[in-house]
Design a protein around this motif. Structure first.
Motif, short mmCIF file in Angstrom:
data_model
loop_
_atom_site.label_atom_id
_atom_site.label_comp_id
_atom_site.label_asym_id
_atom_site.label_seq_id
_atom_site.Cartn_x
_atom_site.Cartn_y
_atom_site.Cartn_z
N ILE A 108 0.73 -1.15 -0.02
CA ILE A 108 0.01 -0.20 0.04
C ILE A 108 0.74 1.22 0.08
O ILE A 108 0.51 2.22 -0.70
CB ILE A 108 -0.82 0.05 1.25
N ARG A 109 1.96 1.34 0.65
CA ARG A 109 2.72 2.40 0.89
C ARG A 109 3.44 2.72 -0.47
O ARG A 109 3.56 3.65 -0.89
CB ARG A 109 3.87 2.09 1.90
N ASP A 110 4.07 1.60 -1.27
CA ASP A 110 4.56 1.61 -2.44
C ASP A 110 3.34 2.05 -3.37
O ASP A 110 4.00 2.90 -4.40
CB ASP A 110 5.17 0.35 -2.95
N LEU A 111 2.45 1.68 -3.40
CA LEU A 111 1.24 2.30 -4.20
C LEU A 111 1.05 3.71 -4.13
O LEU A 111 0.84 4.43 -5.26
CB LEU A 111 -0.19 1.55 -4.33
N ARG A 162 1.66 6.88 -6.90
CA ARG A 162 0.65 7.99 -7.14
C ARG A 162 1.18 9.35 -6.97
O ARG A 162 0.72 10.32 -7.52
CB ARG A 162 -0.59 7.63 -6.32
N ALA A 163 1.80 9.34 -5.88
CA ALA A 163 2.28 10.88 -5.46
C ALA A 163 3.44 11.35 -6.54
O ALA A 163 3.42 12.44 -6.54
CB ALA A 163 2.65 10.72 -4.12
#
Length: 148
Positions: free
Chosen positions: A137-140, A144-145
């Motif tokens: 989730i952190r990587d996704l 996106r950012a």
């Protein structure tokens, strides 16, 4: 006080105890039949037809020769009813053996159920751990950012 009584009665232990007593009473009838109808005749055959339930000794008083245990008790004499005791002891041993076999069977069934559950858990596919999911989730979110 009525609410406390309702809470007490609704507890599982009380209900389990009541079921156990009812089943125990029914089981007593089966064991008594086993002793009277099956074991006593076999013991009688092995001992030449001797029936232990009517065996007694007169400690004091007078009892007619060959009187049954019931007649001896009714006569008011002090009697030592060792035959009744032996049959009660035999009855107890049979009940204890049956309960032992019952508990042993239940324990075996419980251990089989535990083994099957452990086998199912071992075979069940395991997904990613909580830490791995959070890292994904952190990587996704980081992807996106970041500007493309």
């Amino acid at each position: 006080m009525i609410q406390e009584f309702k809470t007490f009665i609704a507890r599982g232990n009380v209900i389990d105890l009541a079921v156990g007593i009812i089943i125990g009473a029914a089981f007593t009838g089966i064991v008594n039949s086993l002793v009277v109808d099956l074991i006593n005749p076999i013991l009688g055959l092995m001992t030449g037809g001797v029936d232990f339930t009517d065996k007694y000794l007169v400690l004091s008083g007078s009892v007619a020769d060959g009187a049954s245990l019931g007649a001896a008790r009714d006569s008011g004499a002090a009697i030592f009813a060792y035959g009744s005791f032996l049959m009660a002891l035999l009855n107890f041993l049979i009940v204890a053996w049956a309960v032992f076999l019952l508990v042993k069977g239940v324990n075996r069934l419980q251990s089989l159920a535990v083994r099957e559950k452990k086998a199912e858990e071992a075979v069940a596919p395991t997904g990613p751990s909580q830490e791995e999911l959070l890292a994904q989730i952190r990587d996704l979110l980081a992807d996106r950012a970041s500007p493309v």
